[in-house]
Design a protein around this motif. Sequence first.
Motif: not given
Lengths: 265, 165
Positions: A193, A197, A204
């Motif tokens: 992730e 991001q 975020d």
Amino acid sequence: MSATLPETLAGIVPAAPNLLFPFVLQLADTSLILAHRLSEWCGHGPVLEQDLALANIALDLLGEARSYYQYAAELEGQGRTEDDLAYLRSAVEYRNPLLVEQPNGDFAHTVVRQFLFDNFHYHLLQALKESADAQLAAIAEKSLKEAAYHLKWSSEWVIRLGDGTAESRQRLDKAIAALWRFAGELTTPTTTETCLQRLGLVPDYAALLPAMEAHVAHVLGEATVPVPEAVFAQQGGKMGRHSEHLGYLLAELQYMQRSYPGLTW
Amino acid sequence: MAPTEERIWQLLEEVSDPEVPVLSILDLGIVRAVRVADDAVDVTITPTYSGCPAMNVIATEIRLRLLAEGLTNLTIHNQLSPAWTTDWMSRAGREKLEAYGIAPPVDGTATGHLLNLFGEDTAVRCPVCKSEHTHLVSQFGSTACKAHYQCDDCLEPFDYFKCHS
Ligand SMILES: [Zn+2]
């Protein structure tokens, strides 16, 4: 948004399309497992209207899961289908956070689990619909409308139970004490992730927190329930380390395909 | 001979929603595009709700209706974005819904503002006696697209096709 991987991550992770696969799978698993849990209420709801509400929410989540699984299968490009991904992976391969696999418990447990999930889900989708990945953005845009109804439903039930009778309040308090520890995993990014991001493909999570916390404060305020102190976040599901509950759930969910491989309607 | 796009639209008008059979799929607004190139027909549809089980049936019915016209070179696309909204429901569709006993969507009343918890229910007209004195029983009804209402005057419980935009 940068098209290249951050230096610290270069070499550790593959390029974006493959990186997206585990993330999309995680979203799919999360919606599927929660949909399955909610569907366990079907025929057992406290009143007919709420039985229907739970089944409706389950169906929305199942539909969302299908969109993600279809996209994940396409990203993987190995010939696996949405059904293969849902029915033929074992518990350690599932990537849902621990929260959604927790048992239904009483109605208050189901409501609190749903509230924690919906609050994250709604805010996630709102940001995800701006994702640089067009397909993720399209699924998010579609699901967001449904997630708004879910969050309204679970928020109103937290308030009813908290500001209801002594019995409902006591059950809500117990559910909060049991489930709050699972909320942190939702907004704690895994390595995957974090990479996504930085590539602008995934929102975020830290930026979602103020709105999420404001909503919790508002709802618990109306419910006359104090906001729980920060608790240690119980994590692992997104990395495949699950509680014992998931195995039982999958045994039921996957029973037909495991018993009759290749079965189709 | 290649069919015209206009002919395809006419045929699609004959395909109805399996859950609300008085509505054609054009009334519902789920057919987003029709393209014809030589004998190849391409139909783009969009789901109403993510988990709507009617979507598979609708795709099959489209296929069957066009097959019956000898149109075998057919592709059906599923398009998620822009997401379906009840704003796309035709005026005729809304009238057919009400005559069928389902209150049509009241535009501009989608759940937009989260903090509007326990907000006022949308004023929905009873499809039976046309009274405006009705109340929401449950936001979640017999299918994903409907909420459950009851009339305070004639007491009839009824489905409301919720606004989704
Ligand atoms: Zn009436």
